[in-house]
Design an enzyme around this catalytic site. Structure first.
Site, PDB file in Angstrom:
ATOM      1  N   ASP A  34       2.252   3.110   4.053  1.00 38.31           N
ATOM      2  CA  ASP A  34       1.623   2.343   2.982  1.00 38.31           C
ATOM      3  C   ASP A  34       0.849   1.215   3.643  1.00 38.31           C
ATOM      4  O   ASP A  34       1.435   0.304   4.227  1.00 38.31           O
ATOM      5  CB  ASP A  34       2.691   1.798   2.032  1.00 38.31           C
ATOM      6  CG  ASP A  34       2.100   1.015   0.857  1.00 38.31           C
ATOM      7  OD1 ASP A  34       0.913   0.631   0.928  1.00 38.31           O
ATOM      8  OD2 ASP A  34       2.828   0.781  -0.117  1.00 38.31           O
ATOM      9  N   TYR A  94      -7.156  -3.959  -4.033  1.00 42.51           N
ATOM     10  CA  TYR A  94      -7.357  -5.266  -4.681  1.00 42.51           C
ATOM     11  C   TYR A  94      -6.891  -6.440  -3.830  1.00 42.51           C
ATOM     12  O   TYR A  94      -6.985  -7.588  -4.263  1.00 42.51           O
ATOM     13  CB  TYR A  94      -6.666  -5.307  -6.042  1.00 42.51           C
ATOM     14  CG  TYR A  94      -5.239  -4.815  -6.078  1.00 42.51           C
ATOM     15  CD1 TYR A  94      -4.197  -5.622  -5.646  1.00 42.51           C
ATOM     16  CD2 TYR A  94      -4.942  -3.558  -6.572  1.00 42.51           C
ATOM     17  CE1 TYR A  94      -2.890  -5.183  -5.682  1.00 42.51           C
ATOM     18  CE2 TYR A  94      -3.630  -3.104  -6.624  1.00 42.51           C
ATOM     19  CZ  TYR A  94      -2.610  -3.914  -6.179  1.00 42.51           C
ATOM     20  OH  TYR A  94      -1.311  -3.469  -6.217  1.00 42.51           O
ATOM     21  N   LYS A  95      -6.401  -6.186  -2.627  1.00 43.95           N
ATOM     22  CA  LYS A  95      -5.971  -7.273  -1.755  1.00 43.95           C
ATOM     23  C   LYS A  95      -7.136  -7.662  -0.836  1.00 43.95           C
ATOM     24  O   LYS A  95      -8.089  -8.290  -1.272  1.00 43.95           O
ATOM     25  CB  LYS A  95      -4.725  -6.861  -0.987  1.00 43.95           C
ATOM     26  CG  LYS A  95      -3.538  -6.506  -1.896  1.00 43.95           C
ATOM     27  CD  LYS A  95      -2.315  -6.134  -1.089  1.00 43.95           C
ATOM     28  CE  LYS A  95      -1.191  -5.596  -1.974  1.00 43.95           C
ATOM     29  NZ  LYS A  95      -0.668  -6.573  -2.931  1.00 43.95           N
ATOM     30  N   PHE A 136       8.152  -2.637   0.144  1.00 45.21           N
ATOM     31  CA  PHE A 136       7.843  -3.024  -1.225  1.00 45.21           C
ATOM     32  C   PHE A 136       8.561  -2.059  -2.171  1.00 45.21           C
ATOM     33  O   PHE A 136       8.571  -0.851  -1.943  1.00 45.21           O
ATOM     34  CB  PHE A 136       6.334  -2.987  -1.454  1.00 45.21           C
ATOM     35  CG  PHE A 136       5.900  -3.657  -2.728  1.00 45.21           C
ATOM     36  CD1 PHE A 136       5.844  -5.034  -2.809  1.00 45.21           C
ATOM     37  CD2 PHE A 136       5.564  -2.908  -3.844  1.00 45.21           C
ATOM     38  CE1 PHE A 136       5.452  -5.664  -3.987  1.00 45.21           C
ATOM     39  CE2 PHE A 136       5.179  -3.520  -5.023  1.00 45.21           C
ATOM     40  CZ  PHE A 136       5.125  -4.902  -5.101  1.00 45.21           C
ATOM     41  N   ARG A 191       4.151 -17.552   0.821  1.00 40.53           N
ATOM     42  CA  ARG A 191       3.191 -16.746   1.589  1.00 40.53           C
ATOM     43  C   ARG A 191       1.820 -17.418   1.577  1.00 40.53           C
ATOM     44  O   ARG A 191       1.306 -17.788   0.516  1.00 40.53           O
ATOM     45  CB  ARG A 191       3.073 -15.334   1.015  1.00 40.53           C
ATOM     46  CG  ARG A 191       4.308 -14.501   1.147  1.00 40.53           C
ATOM     47  CD  ARG A 191       4.040 -13.034   0.883  1.00 40.53           C
ATOM     48  NE  ARG A 191       3.348 -12.799  -0.377  1.00 40.53           N
ATOM     49  CZ  ARG A 191       2.995 -11.596  -0.827  1.00 40.53           C
ATOM     50  NH1 ARG A 191       3.260 -10.515  -0.112  1.00 40.53           N
ATOM     51  NH2 ARG A 191       2.389 -11.458  -1.988  1.00 40.53           N
TER      52      ARG A 191
END
Length: 419
Positions: free
Chosen positions: A206, A231-232, A125, A380
């Protein structure tokens, strides 16, 4: 695998996690974007309401009299997060944002190195690479000369053997994702950690796309540092507080980004001019804990803890297995799967590839299916196990088939469509 709707319903009826869906407010007919932002749970909302009430009723006394006391909120949440990442309680703290945590942890490990070399990968990312390169620049080093980039052989995945081949005794730090955000590949953290340490290099990960859906064993593997957002799959809300892990062997190090919230707690309010960092992961806190960004995590962890990370992982693998089988059986044509089929190499989402994935993503939204597009060709799909049913997965694939067969996606412009 039986890919009929009837079989999906049977699996839902036997699902031990089925009742957890009722604790969430799922915003769309088919919300399969939990790998970007999880939905609100009753538990997260209640925890946020509680601290608002504490602010109203206690004012400044909430720092010591809140439940839990706000003063130690980061450490308290760290103790709750620790089992999910396989760490000791004092090795984890909820603090800062993911990018800030990369800066402070990478910076801490780079301090004192005369000629640092950092190994990264080309599929990570962007924020991870930005932070690593910035920390090198801040120390006067040209990032192009002081990074080793592991390339992908297929544009989707990173082979652990290629990581091992790129490791030399000149490498000081390996910093990689646990799960690649585009393809969903789960890297072998144990193998990479062992290889890095064999070359006397530090290793950090990460975990943004794995925490809360994949169990980890950071301490036992000997991982040096790790970061993640909440938050995922942890469903703590947009902008919620992030998390970090530091192996206890590094507690003597001074954090690269010193801040008063990382001071040892017992003397923090003596307002000393000399910084004395805590000898826990709490030392890598920087500013005052954002209580309203931390509280929803407290509530959302109730759901994850109640369900159990092993049960969550088991259902996640079953859902993604089912999704892959449906893509194979019911789509075909220009559709393909860009995610490893071996569940041991797969995180919680699946990359459904199509040459016109950007338009398909927009067409799916208008049909109540919210996933997301990642360039160049990935839609996704994340069947998050706490609130996604097997029949939901069946319906998502049926919508994909309908869109493709009717060319409905061709009516959509690409301008501004990337989310």
């Amino acid at each position: 695998m039986d890919t009929t709707r009837e079989a999906a319903r049977e699996r839902d009826a036997a699902d031990p996690l089925a009742a957890y869906r009722d604790r969430f407010s799922v915003p769309d007919d088919y919300y399969v974007d939990g790998n970007s932002l999880g939905p609100l749970s009753q538990d997260a909302e209640a925890a946020l309401d509680r601290v608002v009430e504490e602010w109203r009723d206690l004012g400044i006394r909430g720092w010591l009299d809140g439940d839990p006391p706000w003063f130690r909120y980061g450490e308290y949440l760290g103790s709750r997060l620790a089992p999910l990442v396989g760490a000791r309680e004092h090795e984890v703290v909820a603090a800062n944002s993911t990018t800030v945590n990369i800066h402070t942890l990478v910076g801490t490990l780079l301090n004192g190195l005369d000629d640092p070399l950092v190994l990264v990968d080309e599929l990570n990312f962007p924020t991870d690479t930005y932070a690593v390169r910035a920390q090198l620049r801040n120390r006067g080093f040209d990032p192009d000369d002081h990074t080793v980039v592991v390339e992908s052989s297929d544009g989707r995945t990173i082979d652990a053997a290629d990581v091992e081949a790129a490791l030399t005794d000149d490498v000081d730090l390996v910093f990689l994702p646990s799960v690649l955000y585009r393809s969903g590949q789960l890297l072998d953290l144990g193998r990479i950690t062992a290889a890095a340490h064999a070359h006397d290099a530090y290793v950090g990960f990460d975990l943004a796309h794995s925490v809360g859906v994949v169990p980890h064993a950071l301490h036992d593997l000997g991982v040096d540092v790790a970061v993640w957002c909440s938050y995922k799959y942890l469903n703590a809300g947009p902008g919620s507080i992030a998390g970090l892990y530091v192996h206890e062997r590094h507690y003597e190090r001074t954090p690269a980004l010193a801040g008063w919230w990382g001071h040892e707690k017992d003397t923090q309010f003596e307002m000393r001019d000399t910084y004395t960092h805590a000898h826990t992961a709490g030392a890598w806190q920087i500013g005052t804990v954002p209580v309203f960004a931390a509280a929803p995590l407290d509530g959302s962890l109730d759901v994850v803890t109640d369900a159990g990370i092993d049960a969550i992982r088991e259902k996640s693998v079953a859902l993604t297995d089912y999704l892959i089988s449906l893509v194979d059986d019911r789509l075909g044509g220009d559709f393909s799967v860009g995610t490893p089929r071996d569940p041991d190499q797969r995180g919680g989402h699946v990359a459904v590839e199509h040459p016109d994935a950007a338009r398909i993503t927009e067409a799916m939204k208008d049909r109540g299916v919210v996933g997301d597009f990642r360039p160049p060709n990935v839609f996704r799909v994340c069947p998050s196990p706490l609130y996604t049913r097997f029949e939901d997965v069946y319906d998502v694939v049926e919508e994909l088939r309908t869109v493709a067969e009717t060319d409905a996606h061709r009516a959509y412009s690409l301008d501004g469509s990337v989310t």
